[in-house]
Design a protein around this motif. Structure first.
Motif, PDB file in Angstrom:
ATOM      1  N   UNK A 198      57.086  39.514  38.137  1.00 21.29           N
ATOM      2  CA  UNK A 198      56.567  40.011  36.859  1.00 21.29           C
ATOM      3  C   UNK A 198      55.661  38.978  36.197  1.00 21.29           C
ATOM      4  N   UNK A 199      54.776  39.439  35.359  1.00 22.78           N
ATOM      5  CA  UNK A 199      53.856  38.537  34.655  1.00 22.78           C
ATOM      6  C   UNK A 199      54.472  37.971  33.380  1.00 22.78           C
ATOM      7  N   UNK A 200      55.677  38.361  33.081  1.00 18.45           N
ATOM      8  CA  UNK A 200      56.347  37.877  31.881  1.00 18.45           C
ATOM      9  C   UNK A 200      57.117  36.598  32.204  1.00 18.45           C
ATOM     10  N   UNK A 201      57.378  35.816  31.212  1.00 21.27           N
ATOM     11  CA  UNK A 201      58.141  34.595  31.398  1.00 21.27           C
ATOM     12  C   UNK A 201      59.636  34.811  31.184  1.00 21.27           C
ATOM     13  N   UNK A 202      60.046  36.048  31.001  1.00 20.43           N
ATOM     14  CA  UNK A 202      61.450  36.341  30.732  1.00 20.43           C
ATOM     15  C   UNK A 202      62.303  36.081  31.968  1.00 20.43           C
ATOM     16  N   UNK A 203      63.393  35.366  31.788  1.00 21.80           N
ATOM     17  CA  UNK A 203      64.313  35.095  32.877  1.00 21.80           C
ATOM     18  C   UNK A 203      65.018  36.395  33.252  1.00 21.80           C
ATOM     19  N   UNK A 204      65.070  36.674  34.547  1.00 24.49           N
ATOM     20  CA  UNK A 204      65.769  37.866  35.023  1.00 24.49           C
ATOM     21  C   UNK A 204      64.935  39.129  35.042  1.00 24.49           C
ATOM     22  N   UNK A 205      63.669  39.045  34.672  1.00 19.88           N
ATOM     23  CA  UNK A 205      62.813  40.236  34.677  1.00 19.88           C
ATOM     24  C   UNK A 205      62.501  40.631  36.120  1.00 19.88           C
ATOM     25  N   UNK A 206      62.422  41.926  36.353  1.00 25.77           N
ATOM     26  CA  UNK A 206      62.153  42.435  37.691  1.00 25.77           C
ATOM     27  C   UNK A 206      60.672  42.557  37.973  1.00 25.77           C
ATOM     28  N   UNK A 207      60.353  42.663  39.249  1.00 26.65           N
ATOM     29  CA  UNK A 207      58.976  42.823  39.691  1.00 26.65           C
ATOM     30  C   UNK A 207      58.832  44.062  40.547  1.00 26.65           C
ATOM     31  N   UNK A 208      57.911  44.008  41.500  1.00 27.83           N
ATOM     32  CA  UNK A 208      57.637  45.148  42.376  1.00 27.83           C
ATOM     33  C   UNK A 208      57.569  44.643  43.819  1.00 27.83           C
ATOM     34  N   UNK A 209      58.225  45.378  44.715  1.00 27.94           N
ATOM     35  CA  UNK A 209      58.136  45.067  46.143  1.00 27.94           C
ATOM     36  C   UNK A 209      57.178  46.078  46.759  1.00 27.94           C
ATOM     37  N   UNK A 210      56.215  45.583  47.548  1.00 29.99           N
ATOM     38  CA  UNK A 210      55.183  46.439  48.140  1.00 29.99           C
ATOM     39  C   UNK A 210      55.258  46.333  49.662  1.00 29.99           C
ATOM     40  N   UNK A 211      55.354  47.490  50.339  1.00 30.19           N
ATOM     41  CA  UNK A 211      55.361  47.545  51.801  1.00 30.19           C
ATOM     42  C   UNK A 211      54.081  48.219  52.257  1.00 30.19           C
ATOM     43  N   UNK A 212      53.500  47.680  53.328  1.00 33.81           N
ATOM     44  CA  UNK A 212      52.285  48.250  53.896  1.00 33.81           C
ATOM     45  C   UNK A 212      52.549  48.650  55.345  1.00 33.81           C
ATOM     46  N   UNK A 251      62.376  51.795  58.869  1.00 39.59           N
ATOM     47  CA  UNK A 251      61.270  52.714  59.141  1.00 39.59           C
ATOM     48  C   UNK A 251      61.330  53.100  60.613  1.00 39.59           C
ATOM     49  N   UNK A 252      60.840  54.286  60.906  1.00 39.08           N
ATOM     50  CA  UNK A 252      60.935  54.801  62.261  1.00 39.08           C
ATOM     51  C   UNK A 252      59.637  54.608  63.027  1.00 39.08           C
ATOM     52  N   UNK A 253      59.699  54.952  64.310  1.00 38.75           N
ATOM     53  CA  UNK A 253      58.500  54.933  65.142  1.00 38.75           C
ATOM     54  C   UNK A 253      57.466  55.847  64.503  1.00 38.75           C
ATOM     55  N   UNK A 254      56.225  55.561  64.738  1.00 39.53           N
ATOM     56  CA  UNK A 254      55.140  56.319  64.107  1.00 39.53           C
ATOM     57  C   UNK A 254      54.566  55.559  62.933  1.00 39.53           C
ATOM     58  N   UNK A 255      55.406  54.753  62.292  1.00 44.63           N
ATOM     59  CA  UNK A 255      54.950  53.887  61.207  1.00 44.63           C
ATOM     60  C   UNK A 255      54.936  52.456  61.731  1.00 44.63           C
ATOM     61  N   UNK A 256      53.779  51.837  61.688  1.00 44.17           N
ATOM     62  CA  UNK A 256      53.644  50.467  62.161  1.00 44.17           C
ATOM     63  C   UNK A 256      53.649  49.529  60.965  1.00 44.17           C
ATOM     64  N   UNK A 257      54.640  48.643  60.928  1.00 46.51           N
ATOM     65  CA  UNK A 257      54.766  47.680  59.836  1.00 46.51           C
ATOM     66  C   UNK A 257      53.566  46.743  59.824  1.00 46.51           C
ATOM     67  N   UNK A 258      52.994  46.523  58.642  1.00 41.35           N
ATOM     68  CA  UNK A 258      51.875  45.600  58.485  1.00 41.35           C
ATOM     69  C   UNK A 258      52.305  44.381  57.666  1.00 41.35           C
ATOM     70  N   UNK A 259      52.907  44.627  56.491  1.00 38.91           N
ATOM     71  CA  UNK A 259      53.235  43.515  55.596  1.00 38.91           C
ATOM     72  C   UNK A 259      54.149  44.014  54.490  1.00 38.91           C
ATOM     73  N   UNK A 260      54.897  43.094  53.883  1.00 39.71           N
ATOM     74  CA  UNK A 260      55.583  43.414  52.628  1.00 39.71           C
ATOM     75  C   UNK A 260      55.553  42.182  51.742  1.00 39.71           C
ATOM     76  N   UNK A 261      55.439  42.434  50.449  1.00 37.39           N
ATOM     77  CA  UNK A 261      55.265  41.365  49.476  1.00 37.39           C
ATOM     78  C   UNK A 261      56.045  41.698  48.211  1.00 37.39           C
ATOM     79  N   UNK A 262      56.670  40.692  47.640  1.00 37.93           N
ATOM     80  CA  UNK A 262      57.287  40.854  46.330  1.00 37.93           C
ATOM     81  C   UNK A 262      56.320  40.310  45.291  1.00 37.93           C
TER      82      UNK A 262
END
Length: 154
Positions: free
Chosen positions: A104-118, A90-101
């Motif tokens: 998934x709510x499923x019990x399936x092995x290998x299931x993907x989730x969501x990465x969130x950047x603030x 990210x460039x100047x002008x955007x101030x990093x706050x946090x990121x979180x992975x």
């Protein structure tokens, strides 16, 4: 004997709940004759909350105009169990706050989730968020999935 203890316990618990509820319903007394100051319009005006903007993969390659101080959230699907992760810049002008992975709510092995950047749109001008989805140990070939957004901050 056991029944009496149960009834007694319920009565004591009920009395405690009533005491707690009653304590929350009291107010502070005011003294008579104490003058109260009238607040100025500046003191009564509440500051405008920062605008919140949420983006995801459907916003890829967009340019967005937003006010300085805005809160920016970007959510992208990610599956680190396969080694694939977003490499973000990210460039100047955007101030990093946090990121979180978010797993998934499923019990399936290998299931993907969501990465969130603030981020916060910290200063007027331009800001850019870009990401490439790849395995960190593999060379970049140009065939990877990418995501980018440009922000005009006013």
């Amino acid at each position: 004997m056991v029944q009496r203890k149960s009834i007694f316990s319920v009565l004591v618990a009920g009395l405690l709940v009533l005491c707690l509820l009653g304590a929350g319903c009291t107010s502070q007394p005011t003294e008579e004759g104490t003058p109260t100051a009238t607040p100025t319009p500046a003191e009564t005006a509440t500051p405008a909350p920062a605008a919140e903007y949420v983006f995801n993969e459907t916003n890829n390659n967009e340019t967005v105009t937003l006010p300085a101080g805005s809160e920016i959230t970007i959510s992208l699907d990610e599956n680190p169990t396969t080694g694939y992760e977003w490499n973000v810049t990210s460039s100047a002008g955007l101030e990093y706050v946090n990121d979180t992975y978010i797993a998934p709510e499923t019990g399936l092995v290998g299931a993907g989730g969501v990465h969130v950047w603030e981020y916060t749109a910290a200063e007027k001008g331009a800001g850019e968020f870009s990401a490439i989805y790849k395995r960190s140990w593999e060379e970049t070939t140009g065939n990877e999935t990418t995501f980018s957004m440009t922000f005009t901050i006013e």
